[in-house]
Design a protein around this motif. Structure first.
Motif, PDB file in Angstrom:
ATOM      1  N   PRO A 158     -11.134  40.726 -47.136  1.00  0.00           N
ATOM      2  CA  PRO A 158     -10.715  41.500 -45.791  1.00  0.00           C
ATOM      3  C   PRO A 158     -11.142  43.039 -46.040  1.00  0.00           C
ATOM      4  O   PRO A 158     -11.199  43.638 -47.208  1.00  0.00           O
ATOM      5  CB  PRO A 158      -9.600  41.177 -45.579  1.00  0.00           C
ATOM      6  CG  PRO A 158      -8.970  40.178 -46.447  1.00  0.00           C
ATOM      7  CD  PRO A 158      -9.848  40.282 -47.360  1.00  0.00           C
ATOM      8  N   GLY A 159     -11.732  43.733 -44.797  1.00  0.00           N
ATOM      9  CA  GLY A 159     -12.005  45.244 -44.739  1.00  0.00           C
ATOM     10  C   GLY A 159     -10.558  45.778 -44.691  1.00  0.00           C
ATOM     11  O   GLY A 159      -9.415  45.367 -44.720  1.00  0.00           O
ATOM     12  N   THR A 160     -10.696  47.207 -44.660  1.00  0.00           N
ATOM     13  CA  THR A 160      -9.331  47.967 -44.581  1.00  0.00           C
ATOM     14  C   THR A 160      -8.171  47.739 -43.678  1.00  0.00           C
ATOM     15  O   THR A 160      -7.092  47.582 -43.912  1.00  0.00           O
ATOM     16  CB  THR A 160      -9.930  49.415 -44.556  1.00  0.00           C
ATOM     17  OG1 THR A 160     -10.838  49.815 -45.745  1.00  0.00           O
ATOM     18  CG2 THR A 160      -8.581  50.516 -44.770  1.00  0.00           C
ATOM     19  N   GLU A 161      -8.835  47.608 -42.390  1.00  0.00           N
ATOM     20  CA  GLU A 161      -7.857  47.380 -41.468  1.00  0.00           C
ATOM     21  C   GLU A 161      -6.954  46.045 -41.512  1.00  0.00           C
ATOM     22  O   GLU A 161      -5.854  45.856 -41.409  1.00  0.00           O
ATOM     23  CB  GLU A 161      -8.493  47.582 -39.951  1.00  0.00           C
ATOM     24  CG  GLU A 161      -8.747  48.968 -39.645  1.00  0.00           C
ATOM     25  CD  GLU A 161      -7.555  49.858 -39.813  1.00  0.00           C
ATOM     26  OE1 GLU A 161      -6.410  49.649 -39.342  1.00  0.00           O
ATOM     27  OE2 GLU A 161      -7.761  51.258 -39.978  1.00  0.00           O
ATOM     28  N   ALA A 162      -7.893  44.963 -41.755  1.00  0.00           N
ATOM     29  CA  ALA A 162      -7.304  43.558 -41.933  1.00  0.00           C
ATOM     30  C   ALA A 162      -6.521  43.634 -43.296  1.00  0.00           C
ATOM     31  O   ALA A 162      -5.386  42.756 -43.031  1.00  0.00           O
ATOM     32  CB  ALA A 162      -8.475  42.433 -42.099  1.00  0.00           C
ATOM     33  N   SER A 163      -6.798  44.246 -44.340  1.00  0.00           N
ATOM     34  CA  SER A 163      -6.234  44.246 -45.449  1.00  0.00           C
ATOM     35  C   SER A 163      -4.859  45.013 -45.146  1.00  0.00           C
ATOM     36  O   SER A 163      -3.554  44.498 -45.548  1.00  0.00           O
ATOM     37  CB  SER A 163      -7.058  44.835 -46.550  1.00  0.00           C
ATOM     38  OG  SER A 163      -7.794  44.020 -47.076  1.00  0.00           O
ATOM     39  N   ARG A 164      -4.758  46.210 -44.514  1.00  0.00           N
ATOM     40  CA  ARG A 164      -3.483  46.702 -44.244  1.00  0.00           C
ATOM     41  C   ARG A 164      -2.533  45.932 -43.372  1.00  0.00           C
ATOM     42  O   ARG A 164      -1.351  45.774 -43.576  1.00  0.00           O
ATOM     43  CB  ARG A 164      -3.800  48.182 -43.496  1.00  0.00           C
ATOM     44  CG  ARG A 164      -4.520  49.264 -43.968  1.00  0.00           C
ATOM     45  CD  ARG A 164      -4.863  50.218 -43.259  1.00  0.00           C
ATOM     46  NE  ARG A 164      -5.446  51.442 -43.664  1.00  0.00           N
ATOM     47  CZ  ARG A 164      -5.861  52.485 -43.302  1.00  0.00           C
ATOM     48  NH1 ARG A 164      -6.075  52.332 -41.854  1.00  0.00           N
ATOM     49  NH2 ARG A 164      -6.423  53.687 -43.791  1.00  0.00           N
ATOM     50  N   ALA A 165      -3.174  45.308 -42.593  1.00  0.00           N
ATOM     51  CA  ALA A 165      -2.280  44.170 -41.554  1.00  0.00           C
ATOM     52  C   ALA A 165      -1.528  43.131 -42.468  1.00  0.00           C
ATOM     53  O   ALA A 165      -0.467  42.834 -42.455  1.00  0.00           O
ATOM     54  CB  ALA A 165      -2.969  43.965 -40.362  1.00  0.00           C
ATOM     55  N   LEU A 166      -2.550  42.623 -43.365  1.00  0.00           N
ATOM     56  CA  LEU A 166      -2.165  41.512 -44.207  1.00  0.00           C
ATOM     57  C   LEU A 166      -0.931  42.185 -45.089  1.00  0.00           C
ATOM     58  O   LEU A 166       0.085  41.368 -45.545  1.00  0.00           O
ATOM     59  CB  LEU A 166      -3.261  40.830 -45.005  1.00  0.00           C
ATOM     60  CG  LEU A 166      -3.054  39.784 -45.781  1.00  0.00           C
ATOM     61  CD1 LEU A 166      -2.551  38.613 -45.028  1.00  0.00           C
ATOM     62  CD2 LEU A 166      -4.168  39.333 -46.535  1.00  0.00           C
ATOM     63  N   ALA A 167      -1.253  43.292 -45.681  1.00  0.00           N
ATOM     64  CA  ALA A 167      -0.356  43.647 -46.618  1.00  0.00           C
ATOM     65  C   ALA A 167       0.951  43.898 -46.123  1.00  0.00           C
ATOM     66  O   ALA A 167       2.238  43.441 -46.594  1.00  0.00           O
ATOM     67  CB  ALA A 167      -0.640  44.884 -47.377  1.00  0.00           C
TER      68      ALA A 167
END
Length: 292
Positions: A158-167
Motif C-alpha cells: 500500500p501507498g503512504t495514505e493507505a498505509s497510514r490508515a491501515l496502521a
C-alpha cells in the motif's frame, strides 16, 4: 471489598513474566558470500546447505520524520509475500538486554521491565522473542495481524495514505495507550507517518551444524545511492543457554571462512534513518518585486 480497577491492578502485579522463544541473528559479509546480483556464491551456499530461494517478500516500515515510534522502541512493519493476496502487519516493541544476552539475570531484568508495562505471560496477543546478535541482544514482543490485499500487483505494498490508515485502524491497545506518552500520541504519529522502504528480501532455507537456518538477502541503498546487500542468517534455539552456544558455534564456523561480518544484524537500524525536514522558504525582503 476490592473494586474492579484495584483487582485489575493486582492481577497485573501478579502476572508472571512472559516466556520467550530464542533466535540467533548474524550478519554475513556480502563481498564473500554473494555475487554481484545478490545470489549466494557456490561455496558458502554448499556449506550452508542452501536450497533454492523460497520466494521473496516486500517490506516497508511506518514512522514519522523524527522516528518517534522508534524512539519509544516501537516498530510498525507492513509485509507481503510475493503475490500473496494479503498483507501482514506487525506491531513490535523492543527492550534492550544488558550485555550480549548471555547472562540469564540480564534477560530476566528485561522481562521484568516488559512486565512493568503489561507485556507478560497473560497476554497471548504478543509473541515474545529474545534475539541474540553478534554482541547485542534484544527482547521483542510482536503483535501480528493480516489484511486482505486483493487489488495489489505482485510485490506491491500500500501507498503512504493507505498505509497510514491501515496502521491506525489495526493499532493494538498497548501502542495506542502507550503509558510513556500522552493520550493520542501514537495516533498522531501514525497519521503523519512516512513509508521507509519498501525493500525486497529473498529467503533461502539452509542447514549448518545440524541446525535449520534461514539466510535472507536484502538490497539496500547506501547514503551515496549505490546498492548494497544486507545478508543475514537466523537460527532458532530452545532456550537461552542453547542460543548462546549456537551463536558461538556459528561464529566459530563462519569467521575462519571470511563469511562473517562482525556487526549487528538488525536491519531496521539501516532502514529507519531520520529524514531531514524541508527548510521553510526565507522571507522575501520588503519591496522585492515578484517577477515571472
Amino acid at each position: 471489598m476490592i473494586n474492579g480497577s484495584v483487582a485489575a491492578a493486582l492481577a497485573r502485579a501478579a502476572a508472571a513474566n512472559a516466556e520467550p522463544t530464542y533466535q540467533v541473528k548474524l550478519l554475513l559479509n556480502p563481498g564473500t558470500v554473494l555475487d554481484l546480483d545478490g545470489v549466494p556464491l557456490a561455496e558458502p551456499a554448499a556449506a550452508l546447505s542452501l536450497a533454492g530461494d523460497a520466494g521473496f517478500e516486500s517490506v516497508q516500515y511506518m514512522d514519522d520524520d523524527r522516528l518517534s515510534l522508534a524512539g519509544q522502541c516501537w516498530i510498525i512493519r507492513i509485509r507481503r509475500d510475493g503475490d500473496e493476496g494479503r498483507i501482514r502487519l506487525t506491531y513490535k516493541t523492543r527492550f534492550a538486554i544488558e550485555g550480549n544476552g548471555a547472562d540469564p539475570a540480564a534477560v530476566r531484568r528485561a522481562l521484568d521491565r516488559a512486565n512493568e508495562v503489561n507485556f507478560d505471560a497473560s497476554d497471548t496477543n504478543y509473541v515474545p522473542q529474545v534475539n541474540l546478535g553478534y554482541a547485542r541482544a534484544t527482547l521483542d514482543f510482536s503483535n501480528k495481524k493480516r489484511e486482505p490485499a486483493p487489488h495489489l500487483a505482485p510485490g506491491e505494498l500500500p501507498g503512504t495514505e493507505a498505509s497510514r490508515a491501515l496502521a491506525r485502524e489495526r493499532m493494538p491497545g498497548k501502542l495506542r495507550n502507550w503509558p510513556r506518552k500522552p493520550a493520542g500520541w501514537a495516533d498522531a504519529v501514525t497519521a503523519n507517518s512516512l513509508v521507509y522502504g519498501p525493500v525486497r528480501q529473498t529467503s533461502y532455507p539452509g542447514r549448518l551444524l545440524g541446525r535449520a537456518l534461514e539466510m535472507q538477502v536484502t538490497p539496500l541503498r547506501t547514503a551515496s545511492g549505490e546498492p548494497d546487500w544486507f545478508a543475514e542468517i537466523t537460527a532458532k534455539a530452545a532456550g537461552l543457554g542453547e542460543a548462546v552456544d549456537l551463536r558461538s558455534e556459528l561464529i566459530g564456523k563462519l569467521r575462519p571462512e571470511g563469511w562473517l561480518l562482525e556487526r549487528e544484524a538488525f536491519k531496521t537500524d539501516v532502514i529507519l534513518v531520520p529524514r531531514p525536514r524541508p527548510r521553510p522558504a526565507a522571507p522575501r525582503p520588503p519591496g522585492d518585486a515578484v517577477t515571472g
